[in-house]
Structures are given as C-alpha cells and as structure tokens.
Design a protein around this motif. Structure first.
Motif, PDB file in Angstrom:
ATOM      1  N   LYS A  64       0.836  -1.201   0.000  1.00  0.00           N
ATOM      2  CA  LYS A  64       0.000   0.000   0.000  1.00  0.00           C
ATOM      3  C   LYS A  64       0.872   1.251   0.000  1.00  0.00           C
ATOM      4  O   LYS A  64       0.538   2.254  -0.632  1.00  0.00           O
ATOM      5  CB  LYS A  64      -0.944   0.009   1.194  1.00  0.00           C
ATOM      6  N   ASP A  71      -9.053   3.061   0.678  1.00  0.00           N
ATOM      7  CA  ASP A  71      -9.211   1.604   0.740  1.00  0.00           C
ATOM      8  C   ASP A  71      -8.329   0.992  -0.336  1.00  0.00           C
ATOM      9  O   ASP A  71      -8.306   1.472  -1.479  1.00  0.00           O
ATOM     10  CB  ASP A  71     -10.666   1.213   0.512  1.00  0.00           C
ATOM     11  N   ASP A 131      -7.238  -4.274   2.789  1.00  0.00           N
ATOM     12  CA  ASP A 131      -7.333  -3.691   4.121  1.00  0.00           C
ATOM     13  C   ASP A 131      -8.286  -4.548   4.939  1.00  0.00           C
ATOM     14  O   ASP A 131      -9.365  -4.935   4.458  1.00  0.00           O
ATOM     15  CB  ASP A 131      -7.868  -2.263   4.044  1.00  0.00           C
ATOM     16  N   ARG A 142       2.209   1.125   6.416  1.00  0.00           N
ATOM     17  CA  ARG A 142       1.403   2.335   6.639  1.00  0.00           C
ATOM     18  C   ARG A 142       2.361   3.519   6.623  1.00  0.00           C
ATOM     19  O   ARG A 142       3.293   3.591   7.432  1.00  0.00           O
ATOM     20  CB  ARG A 142       0.656   2.269   7.965  1.00  0.00           C
ATOM     21  N   ARG A 158       0.033  -2.228   9.474  1.00  0.00           N
ATOM     22  CA  ARG A 158      -1.314  -2.108   8.922  1.00  0.00           C
ATOM     23  C   ARG A 158      -1.967  -3.481   8.853  1.00  0.00           C
ATOM     24  O   ARG A 158      -1.384  -4.419   8.309  1.00  0.00           O
ATOM     25  CB  ARG A 158      -1.232  -1.507   7.513  1.00  0.00           C
TER      26      ARG A 158
END
Length: 237
Positions: free
Chosen positions: A32, A60, A180, A195, A209
């Motif tokens: 991410k 998201d 997520d 994160r 995360r």
C-alpha cells in the motif's frame, strides 16, 4: 462508491518493505505504501509533506495477484572514495525484483479525494514508477473507474494475466487477494509494515497495517490456442 482500477505489469517491479543496507528485498506483491508513493508523486507532493501524504492512508486498498512473476536477483558494485580521491573499498549490493508479474489494484475513498487521485493518475506531476526509478509504469496502468466496492470489483473482473501465462496455466482456479482488513469479513490476518508515516529521506517511517488475505475464483476468458501468423499484420496480438 467509486473504485479506481489500476494494473501494474512490466518486465521488472520491486516493492521493498523490508530492505536494509546492501540487501534490497522485494515483497511478492505491491504494498500500500508503494501505491501511496505513486499517487503522491502524481499529485505533485514532495517527500517531506507528511500531513498531505498521510491522508492517502485513508484510501481503501485491495490488490489481486493475477500473475505472480519470478524472483530475480541483481547485484551492483559501488566504490567508496577517500577525501584524497583514492578508492577506499568496493560495496556489493544485492537487489531483488519481480519479473513478468501482473497485479490489479483497486482503490476507493471519499468522492473529493477520489476525484483528485483520478485526475492526478491520468496526468501525473512527477514521474511515477514501480518501486524504483528505473521501472516506469506500463501504458495500460489506468484501467478505469467503476461504481462498486473494491473487493466486489476484483471478484468480478476477468483474469488479467498475460495470454502466454494463461495458456501455460490453464488449471489455475483461484487468485490471491490482499485487502485492508476492514474490507473483508474473513481471511488470514497479516500485519505488514506499510502504513506511511513519512517518505522524508531524513526520517522515513512506516507503521503496521492490518491486512486480510483470501483466495477468490478466477474468471477466465477464452484464449485461442491456434497460431495465426497474419494476426500481427492485422494489428492483433
């Protein structure tokens, strides 16, 4: 809910969530934090704009592995130079890449944020890349926008692996999906450290995360097994 679909596919990719010193590892699928880096670059944000970049953690994020690729190790040599200009020592760094991999990313968020992200990805301010500056994005990176939840979109999207890979792996019936944790009711829970806290060169920081992993059914389209020597002349592939 607006979801943006993106494809990461190229000869080489690299997503180093656990890299130290002379060994530069890669995760086996895009993190991410890597996607936030692509979006931040497209928006024209600088590395030290922590507050603006951290807002992107709210997006998201779901990734589907359509073609896992193979792990490739490369090595580089660099010479350390003394103050008098003479060579001191030689460093050898090992760098890992994913070759011939294909990943489908689904991101969603507030309408205001998604409008900004969509516009930036279509016309990036800074050159985005797939983990390292030498790895530019593929031309079909931006797949489009749909009005569905990101997990639903990827469950209903046809298999996007290369044709040669699909022909070679006809027996594949499921694909790995990482999302997520709040987007899935079930699945294996993981805690990757991706994160984004800061991209600054002076204080680069990432937090943990929660992520859930599931396997979903693959939707296949008919792939021709015959060889048409004139297809290229007609513009087909």
């Amino acid at each position: 809910m607006t979801t943006i679909l993106l494809k990461l596919a190229g000869p080489l990719q690299s997503y180093g969530v656990d890299s130290h010193f002379e060994t530069r590892q890669t995760q086996r699928y895009p993190s991410k934090s890597a996607m936030i880096g692509i979006i931040a670059a497209s928006l024209g944000l600088h590395r030290d704009q922590d507050d603006e970049i951290q807002v992107l953690n709210q997006l998201d994020f779901v990734v589907r592995i359509d073609q896992p690729g193979e792990l490739l190790r490369d090595f580089h040599t660099a010479h350390a130079i003394k103050k008098d200009g003479k060579p001191n020592r030689t460093y050898v760094s090992h760098r890992y890449y994913l070759q011939d991999a294909v990943f489908i990313i689904a991101i969603s968020g507030s309408e205001v944020l998604m409008q900004k992200v969509s516009k930036a990805l279509k016309s990036p301010y800074f050159q985005p890349f797939m983990g390292r500056r030498s790895l530019p994005l593929n031309s079909d990176f931006f797949m489009g926008e749909v009005e569905e939840a990101p997990v639903t979109v990827l469950k209903n999207l046809e298999w996007q692996a290369s044709k040669w890979y699909q022909k070679k792996n006809k027996n594949i019936s499921q694909l790995d999906l990482y999302a997520d944790a709040n987007l899935l009711d079930s699945g294996e829970t993981l805690m990757p450290r991706d994160r984004v806290m800061s991209f600054s060169q002076q204080k680069r920081q990432h937090g943990f995360r929660p992520v859930k992993h599931i396997r979903i059914s693959v939707i296949k389209k008919e792939i021709s097994t015959t060889h048409d020597v004139f297809s290229v002349l007609e513009g087909g592939l």
